[in-house]
Design a protein around this motif. Structure first.
Motif, PDB file in Angstrom:
ATOM      1  N   PHE A  56       0.843  -1.190   0.000  1.00 47.53           N
ATOM      2  CA  PHE A  56       0.000   0.000   0.000  1.00 47.53           C
ATOM      3  C   PHE A  56       0.878   1.240   0.000  1.00 47.53           C
ATOM      4  O   PHE A  56       2.090   1.163   0.175  1.00 47.53           O
ATOM      5  CB  PHE A  56      -0.933   0.017   1.219  1.00 47.53           C
ATOM      6  N   GLU A  57       0.243   2.376  -0.195  1.00 50.55           N
ATOM      7  CA  GLU A  57       0.923   3.664  -0.105  1.00 50.55           C
ATOM      8  C   GLU A  57       0.298   4.431   1.055  1.00 50.55           C
ATOM      9  O   GLU A  57      -0.925   4.496   1.167  1.00 50.55           O
ATOM     10  CB  GLU A  57       0.777   4.430  -1.407  1.00 50.55           C
ATOM     11  N   LEU A  58       1.147   4.999   1.904  1.00 58.11           N
ATOM     12  CA  LEU A  58       0.687   5.749   3.081  1.00 58.11           C
ATOM     13  C   LEU A  58       1.213   7.170   2.976  1.00 58.11           C
ATOM     14  O   LEU A  58       2.422   7.379   2.823  1.00 58.11           O
ATOM     15  CB  LEU A  58       1.201   5.079   4.360  1.00 58.11           C
ATOM     16  N   HIS A  59       0.302   8.127   3.036  1.00 61.95           N
ATOM     17  CA  HIS A  59       0.669   9.538   2.956  1.00 61.95           C
ATOM     18  C   HIS A  59       0.246  10.216   4.254  1.00 61.95           C
ATOM     19  O   HIS A  59      -0.922  10.180   4.624  1.00 61.95           O
ATOM     20  CB  HIS A  59      -0.025  10.191   1.760  1.00 61.95           C
ATOM     21  N   ASN A  60       1.219  10.808   4.936  1.00 58.45           N
ATOM     22  CA  ASN A  60       0.937  11.593   6.135  1.00 58.45           C
ATOM     23  C   ASN A  60       0.664  13.021   5.679  1.00 58.45           C
ATOM     24  O   ASN A  60       1.588  13.761   5.365  1.00 58.45           O
ATOM     25  CB  ASN A  60       2.121  11.547   7.101  1.00 58.45           C
ATOM     26  N   THR A  61      -0.593  13.402   5.625  1.00 66.81           N
ATOM     27  CA  THR A  61      -0.972  14.739   5.176  1.00 66.81           C
ATOM     28  C   THR A  61      -0.961  15.747   6.319  1.00 66.81           C
ATOM     29  O   THR A  61      -1.245  16.921   6.102  1.00 66.81           O
ATOM     30  CB  THR A  61      -2.370  14.722   4.526  1.00 66.81           C
ATOM     31  N   ARG A 106       5.350  10.489   1.999  1.00 66.64           N
ATOM     32  CA  ARG A 106       4.689   9.313   1.418  1.00 66.64           C
ATOM     33  C   ARG A 106       5.622   8.116   1.576  1.00 66.64           C
ATOM     34  O   ARG A 106       6.791   8.208   1.254  1.00 66.64           O
ATOM     35  CB  ARG A 106       4.403   9.508  -0.056  1.00 66.64           C
ATOM     36  N   ILE A 107       5.059   7.030   2.050  1.00 69.20           N
ATOM     37  CA  ILE A 107       5.802   5.777   2.219  1.00 69.20           C
ATOM     38  C   ILE A 107       5.109   4.724   1.363  1.00 69.20           C
ATOM     39  O   ILE A 107       3.887   4.605   1.383  1.00 69.20           O
ATOM     40  CB  ILE A 107       5.808   5.324   3.698  1.00 69.20           C
ATOM     41  N   GLU A 108       5.899   3.948   0.633  1.00 73.94           N
ATOM     42  CA  GLU A 108       5.321   2.882  -0.181  1.00 73.94           C
ATOM     43  C   GLU A 108       5.737   1.524   0.367  1.00 73.94           C
ATOM     44  O   GLU A 108       6.924   1.260   0.560  1.00 73.94           O
ATOM     45  CB  GLU A 108       5.765   3.015  -1.636  1.00 73.94           C
ATOM     46  N   PHE A 109       4.765   0.684   0.633  1.00 70.24           N
ATOM     47  CA  PHE A 109       5.000  -0.713   0.976  1.00 70.24           C
ATOM     48  C   PHE A 109       4.833  -1.463  -0.340  1.00 70.24           C
ATOM     49  O   PHE A 109       3.733  -1.494  -0.904  1.00 70.24           O
ATOM     50  CB  PHE A 109       3.985  -1.191   2.019  1.00 70.24           C
TER      51      PHE A 109
END
Length: 155
Positions: A56-61, A106-109
């Protein structure tokens, strides 16, 4: 009679205070979770009862950093955070405990990198199914995410 009315009013006031406190706490948690956005959540499963991999992709907004400390799913006995790497031509994989995500980061798993390992399925799953996963953070945030079950060939 006046005593019973007074006692009833106290109970009603306590219940209203408890409800208001719970509502405020839930609202605060939702506001915090809204600063995190997950996209492209998918769970790759091989046949049988082998572990699955979550991407998944996680974005800390948000304006503050957060620390991802784990995940859980009722569809699996355990979920671990892993990272794959290559050293001297050999592929390696090991678990990690936490991952810091800075403001607007943004972090991509993804395959061959950070990913979730889903261990010991509780029930059979098929391509096209959806799996509920909760990402957990060090500040006790819990972010529910729906993962789509996909074929490893689709990655």
């Amino acid at each position: 009679m006046a005593y019973l009315m007074h006692k009833t009013m106290i109970k009603r006031t306590c219940r209203q205070l408890a409800f208001t406190t719970c509502a405020l706490l839930l609202t605060a948690g939702v506001a915090q979770a809204q600063s995190l956005d997950v996209t492209n959540a998918r769970l790759s499963l091989l046949p049988g009862n082998t572990p699955g991999a979550g991407y998944f992709e996680l974005h800390n907004t948000g304006d503050e950093g957060v620390t991802l400390v784990g995940a859980e799913s009722p569809a699996f006995e355990s979920v671990e955070m892993h990272i794959s790497s290559e050293h001297n031509g050999m592929a390696h994989m090991h678990a990690f405990e936490s991952l810091d995500i800075g403001p607007d980061e943004r972090i991509e798993f993804a395959p061959k990198g950070q990913h979730l390992m889903f261990m010991r399925r509780v029930a059979p799953l098929n391509e096209g199914d959806e799996v509920e996963v909760v990402l957990t953070f060090s500040d006790e945030q819990r972010l529910p995410v729906t993962f789509n079950v996909v074929s490893p060939a689709s990655l």
